[in-house]
Design an enzyme around this catalytic site. Structure first.
Site, PDB file in Angstrom:
ATOM      1  N   ARG A 221       0.827  -1.201   0.000  1.00  0.00           N
ATOM      2  CA  ARG A 221       0.000   0.000   0.000  1.00  0.00           C
ATOM      3  C   ARG A 221       0.860   1.249   0.000  1.00  0.00           C
ATOM      4  NH1 ARG A 221      -3.139  -2.529   3.994  1.00  0.00           N
ATOM      5  NH2 ARG A 221      -5.327  -2.720   3.423  1.00  0.00           N
TER       6      ARG A 221
ATOM      7  N   SER B  37       8.294  -4.903   6.258  1.00  0.00           N
ATOM      8  CA  SER B  37       8.017  -6.014   7.181  1.00  0.00           C
ATOM      9  C   SER B  37       9.006  -7.163   7.030  1.00  0.00           C
ATOM     10  CB  SER B  37       6.595  -6.503   6.968  1.00  0.00           C
ATOM     11  OG  SER B  37       5.709  -5.407   6.989  1.00  0.00           O
TER      12      SER B  37
ATOM     13  N   ASP C 221       6.402  -3.953  10.537  1.00  0.00           N
ATOM     14  CA  ASP C 221       4.934  -3.900  10.648  1.00  0.00           C
ATOM     15  C   ASP C 221       4.437  -4.126  12.076  1.00  0.00           C
ATOM     16  OD1 ASP C 221       5.741  -6.548  10.508  1.00  0.00           O
ATOM     17  OD2 ASP C 221       4.189  -7.175   9.077  1.00  0.00           O
TER      18      ASP C 221
HETATM   19  C1  BG6 Z   1      -1.621  -5.075   7.541  1.00  0.00           C
HETATM   20  C2  BG6 Z   1      -0.521  -4.100   7.902  1.00  0.00           C
HETATM   21  O1  BG6 Z   1      -2.833  -4.631   8.069  1.00  0.00           O
HETATM   22  O2  BG6 Z   1      -1.276  -6.339   8.065  1.00  0.00           O
HETATM   23  C3  BG6 Z   1       0.771  -4.625   7.318  1.00  0.00           C
HETATM   24  O3  BG6 Z   1      -0.824  -2.833   7.427  1.00  0.00           O
HETATM   25  C4  BG6 Z   1       1.066  -5.989   7.827  1.00  0.00           C
HETATM   26  O4  BG6 Z   1       1.813  -3.766   7.685  1.00  0.00           O
HETATM   27  C5  BG6 Z   1      -0.091  -6.867   7.539  1.00  0.00           C
HETATM   28  O5  BG6 Z   1       2.242  -6.496   7.244  1.00  0.00           O
HETATM   29  C6  BG6 Z   1       0.119  -8.242   8.121  1.00  0.00           C
HETATM   30  O6  BG6 Z   1      -0.886  -9.122   7.695  1.00  0.00           O
HETATM   31  P1  BG6 Z   1      -0.881  -9.887   6.327  1.00  0.00           P
HETATM   32  O7  BG6 Z   1      -1.844 -10.966   6.551  1.00  0.00           O
HETATM   33  O8  BG6 Z   1      -1.292  -8.930   5.285  1.00  0.00           O
HETATM   34  O9  BG6 Z   1       0.505 -10.413   6.116  1.00  0.00           O
HETATM   35  C1  GLC Z   2       8.204 -11.913   8.799  1.00  0.00           C
HETATM   36  C2  GLC Z   2       9.180 -10.792   8.829  1.00  0.00           C
HETATM   37  C3  GLC Z   2       8.850  -9.846   9.955  1.00  0.00           C
HETATM   38  C4  GLC Z   2       7.426  -9.424   9.874  1.00  0.00           C
HETATM   39  C5  GLC Z   2       6.525 -10.627   9.849  1.00  0.00           C
HETATM   40  C6  GLC Z   2       5.083 -10.251   9.737  1.00  0.00           C
HETATM   41  O1  GLC Z   2       8.404 -12.660   9.922  1.00  0.00           O
HETATM   42  O2  GLC Z   2      10.493 -11.293   8.980  1.00  0.00           O
HETATM   43  O3  GLC Z   2       9.690  -8.735   9.916  1.00  0.00           O
HETATM   44  O4  GLC Z   2       7.107  -8.627  10.966  1.00  0.00           O
HETATM   45  O5  GLC Z   2       6.885 -11.435   8.759  1.00  0.00           O
HETATM   46  O6  GLC Z   2       4.792  -9.587   8.564  1.00  0.00           O
END
Ligand code: BG6
Ligand code: GLC
Ligand code: BG6
Ligand code: GLC
Length: 917
Positions: free
Chosen positions: A539, A602, A656
């Protein structure tokens, strides 16, 4: 010569007169073809009523599902015990079904008496008696040391929800033991068997005698799909389409329905054809008002009907010169075998005289002829009624199959059908007349219902063996409390390792300082850009923070990152990101505005300050080259420079988990933990500076990105990792790494499920043993599918549809297993998360020296949000493993972009303060 003719003429005349007399007297018992067609139509309607979910409770024809789903296919084998209770004879048997692939069944059996005091006494004693007989049989046959599966033929109406259960709805025929109705016959017999210590028998199937008969005949003739008993009682079963059986879930294939047609008319549907004799007989029976159709047809009642008629005729002066013997007054004096004997073709008349004499009646030639005809009328009516109901079943079968002509076989059994000289041919003839578009073969079951019951048991025992194999696999995913406590304690050790300077370099849980030192205080304000890379969606966001009011407005756009970019070169990846930013700025009309930017990235980054982050290694689905070991902020800056269109002020790079903690911390100051249960698995929390040996200073707190996904990479979780976890790991982009993440997060749970399904299929336990191309496809089980499959609100049928969408052609049984597999895998994941989180909150409690800790955890991620049970199980586990912590879970509604913007706002403020100094 003349005398002979005269005699013959005289006899013919006498016969005609007697027949006319009886016919007149029994006018109501003679059913026209029209009436039979009418009865057939009524029975069709009754069947429909019994099959309907809403109409079944008031239906008199119960149409009981039997959970027998297929006729024998010849693959059955093994050695079984069988009991046959409820017909005229009680038998115990041993059945050996061939192993060499050829259809071959050997049986050894023993009859046992069923005295009235047993079958009409106390229920417990009845079952103890049956168990005693079984034990006796096994002793005689020297079977005691064997553990054999048993099939129980129980010829009474039972409600079943599975094969190995049967709740007796009501006794019929001669049985009336107390305390059995409404209870499960299988468990009663199992309990009774426990009294015999040396008896080790497992009751795998309960079948009605009609079902046993159908299966016995189907073993020899695969066209057989109906079973009919015309014996002590009468009844029929047939194979119905699952889609028509509303009482059982699923719509695939067929299931045998035990119609219990004996109860036809119990709601008054046959009052117009019942006669005064039927009513009188009913009143004198063990179950008045019940089994009214059966009482017009079956062996237990035919003789009695004849007796009642003869008595009435004698009383009316139409027989025996108006004389009645005392024997004729006694209930049960005329039995079906007498009726059969009287109707014999040649000796019939002589038999009649003998039988009447035995009853103390002085019968003239004319009486004998009349009595014989009474028998004929009664047994003919019986055959007619059976034929009408059977014709209804055959018509239903033909219509279900949408055929113009049906070719089928009906398996037949029962003493009346077997010993009565005229019965079979009368029945066959009427059936053929009523359903001219069915070619019916009537096949007599020579060996009773037990052979068929053994087939059902054979299938059940194969299913049971398969079930055991499936349970064995699922058990690998069931963690005991001790194991979970172990996980919690090991996690705690790893956390400490990661924080200490000496052990940090080798630690698998990396405990990365984030340089985020405080929570937003509400004074933040301004417009910020945010990037959110690494979860399900990429995003770009614009975040407007208004100070004082704790209100934030966000605008965002989701962009796709194609696989070839995720796994291409670093330059390509960052160029793509910048392209997306450009599009977003364009879209928002912000081109040229130099906004501060917070970068949610992340992945594990080593940070030396808030705006520097060196990627340690890629995780999850990313693998772009030339990034590991590089500062991702620099890479982004360079890409912006390469594009040379706009400039951005990159102020912060945040994980994240940290963004999530901040997003939630904006609302709840108690939020000191950020948790992600999504594509990946990770957690961050606020740690005391004095505990963070890698960063100078002892004052205050700093957020630590634990990167707990790497927990177990040193082998410390090997005792609970399964072969499936190992397979998933080996097939991943980063083998050997992120082992805890691979047991817990959305990106891998579906893969674990897929590996299990492949293994179960290989073992022949699923998908008919066929591994399809789809099942070989990596990543087909996305988190959203797992969540859908496990939803409690979904009927099996819908689960099947989801699987079909995924290209997995499953039966209903398959769907049940798939759902169970998903459940086992996701439960383990939630429990492991709970154990990990318990370690953190306990650490926080101890570090602060609190008796009790109140703490809020900010959570995000599709697994947590979409899965129907994950969050509950996670929370329960934390409660169990960290009982002194009161943990509140706060769902991050706005994603981590908001948190990243807040961090950027704080960083910007500090930056400016520094500059002003
Ligand atoms: C989102 C966050 O809501 O959730 C992201 O904005 C995050 O930063 C993500 O990485 C984690 O969940 P998923 O299921 O999208 O990996
Ligand atoms: C993976 C990444 C970590 C992140 C997580 C959730 O473990 O290494 O940094 O926070 O995924 O997205
Ligand atoms: C036998 C079957 O052949 O027929 C029994 O093995 C069944 O299971 C019986 O109940 C029905 O006939 P009858 O005349 O014994 O009631
Ligand atoms: C009775 C029983 C039924 C059985 C039939 C034939 O009608 O209720 O279950 O099949 O007798 O034995």
């Amino acid at each position: 010569m003349f005398a002979v003719h005269l005699m013959a003429f005289y006899f013919t005349k006498l016969k005609e007169d007697q027949i006319k007399k009886v016919d007149r007297f029994l006018y109501h018992m003679r059913l026209s073809d029209e009436t039979l067609l009418d009865i057939m139509a009524r029975f069709q309607a009754e069947m429909q009523k019994g099959l309907g979910k809403d109409t079944n409770p008031t239906a008199s024809v119960k149409m009981l599902p039997t959970f027998v789903r297929a006729i024998p296919d010849g693959s059955e084998n093994g050695e079984f015990l069988s009991l046959d209770l409820g017909g005229s004879k009680f038998r115990v048997l041993k059945v050996q079904v061939s192993e060499e692939g050829k259809r071959n069944v050997q049986m050894e059996s023993q009859f046992y008496p069923t005295p009235n005091e047993i079958i009409r006494g106390n229920g417990t004693e009845l079952f103890e008696y049956v168990a005693d007989c079984l034990a006796d049989f096994m002793r005689t046959k020297e079977l005691m040391q064997k553990k054999l599966p048993l099939g129980l033929t129980f010829s009474f109406p039972c409600k079943q929800t599975k094969l190995e259960e049967g709740v007796l709805l009501s006794w019929t025929k001669k049985f009336k033991a107390r305390g059995v109705q409404g209870t499960d016959v299988v468990s009663s017999l199992t309990n009774a068997m426990r009294k015999h210590k040396d008896l080790d028998v497992d009751i795998l199937a309960l079948v009605n005698d009609t079902v046993g008969t159908m299966m016995t005949c189907a073993y020899d003739d695969p066209y057989c799909e109906v079973g009919v008993i015309i014996g002590t009682g009468t009844n029929a079963c047939y194979m119905e389409d699952m889609s028509n059986i509303e009482l059982v879930e699923g719509d695939e294939g067929r299931m045998c329905i035990n119609t219990e047609w004996g109860a036809f008319g119990d709601d008054g549907a046959l009052e117009d054809i019942r006669t005064e004799f039927d009513r009188e007989l009913d009143l004198g029976s063990l179950n008045p008002g019940k089994q009214l159709f059966e009482k017009m047809i079956s062996g237990l009642y035919l003789g009695e009907l004849v007796r009642l008629i003869l008595l009435k005729m004698a009383k009316a002066g139409l027989l025996f010169g108006g004389e009645k013997s005392s024997a004729l007054h006694i209930k049960g004096k005329i039995e079906t075998r007498h009726v059969a004997a009287m109707e014999k073709y040649k000796e019939g008349l002589a038999n009649t005289r003998e039988i009447l004499t035995d009853l103390g009646l002085e019968a003239s030639e004319a009486d004998c002829v009349a009595v014989q005809h009474v028998c004929t009328v009664v047994s003919f009516r019986s055959a007619n009624l059976c034929a009408a109901a059977l014709a209804a079943i055959l018509t239903r079968l033909r219509e279900n199959k949408k055929l113009v002509r049906l070719r089928t076989t009906v398996g037949m059994d029962g003493t009346l059908y077997k010993i009565h000289p005229q019965y079979p041919k009368r029945l066959h003839k009427v059936v053929r007349k009523l359903v001219p578009n069915c070619d019916v073969r009537f096949l007599l079951s020579e060996s009773g219902s037990t052979k068929g019951a053994a087939m059902v048991t054979a299938v059940a025992s194969r299913v049971q063996a398969q079930r055991k194999q499936i349970d064995k696999v699922l058990a690998l995913f069931r963690l005991t409390r001790e194991q979970l406590v172990g996980v919690r304690d090991k996690m705690r050790v790893e956390l400490e390792y990661g924080l200490k300077r000496d052990t940090h370099p080798l630690a698998t849980v990396k405990m990365l300082p984030t340089y985020v030192c405080g929570m937003p205080d509400g004074t933040e304000k301004g417009k910020f850009l945010a990037l959110d890379l690494g979860g399900t969606n990429f995003r770009v966001l614009l975040v407007k923070i208004r100070s004082g009011r704790r209100s934030v407005r966000m605008y965002n756009k989701i962009f796709a990152i194609p696989l070839e970019i995720m796994q291409g070169t670093g330059e390509e990846l960052f160029d793509h990101i910048v392209q997306c930013i450009a599009d977003f700025l364009d879209y928002m009309g912000l081109k040229g505005a130099q906004l501060p930017l917070g970068f949610t990235f992340s992945f594990p980054c080593r940070q030396a300050s808030i705006d520097k982050g060196t990627l340690i290694e890629w995780t999850k689905g990313f693998k772009a080259t030339d990034c590991e070991g590089e500062d991702v902020v620099d890479m982004l800056r360079e890409a912006i420079k390469r594009r040379n269109e706009f400039d951005l002020d990159i102020v912060a790079v945040v994980n994240d988990t940290v963004g999530t903690m901040m997003t939630c911390g904006y609302e709840d100051r108690n939020c000191e933990v950020g948790l992600i249960a999504g594509t990946g698995s990770n957690m961050c929390y606020m740690e005391e500076m004095r505990n963070i040996e890698l960063v100078e200073g002892d004052e205050g707190k700093m957020c630590i990105n634990t990167e707990w996904g790497g927990f177990g990479d040193n082998g410390c979780l090997d005792d609970i990792r399964t072969q499936y976890d190992k397979e998933v790991d080996e097939g991943s982009l980063n083998p050997g790494k992120q082992r805890y993440e691979k047991m817990t997060s959305g990106m891998y749970l579906g893969e674990i499920v897929r590996q299990i399904l492949i293994d179960l299929t290989k073992q022949g336990l699923l998908f008919r043993g066929q591994i399809s191309e789809r099942l070989r496809t990596r990543g087909i089980f996305e988190t959203k599918f797992l969540s859908q499959i496990e939803s409690d609100r979904l009927a099996l049928l819908q689960v099947r549809r989801i699987l079909q969408q995924l290209g997995l052609d499953s039966t209903c049984e398959d769907s049940i297993v798939v759902k169970e597999v998903c459940g086992a895998v996701s439960r383990r994941a939630a429990e492991l998360y709970g154990a990990g989180l318990a370690a953190i909150v306990e650490k926080r409690r101890e570090d602060q020296g609190f008796e009790h800790l109140k703490i809020t955890v900010g959570v995000d991620g599709t697994l947590y949000k979409l899965h129907p049970h994950f969050s509950r199980i996670l929370q329960e586990t934390v409660k169990e493993l960290a009982p002194r912590c009161d943990v509140t879970f706060m769902l991050s509604e706005d994603g981590s972009g908001k948190g990243a913007a807040l961090i950027t706002a704080v960083a910007k403020r500090l930056q400016q303060a520094r500059r002003e100094k």
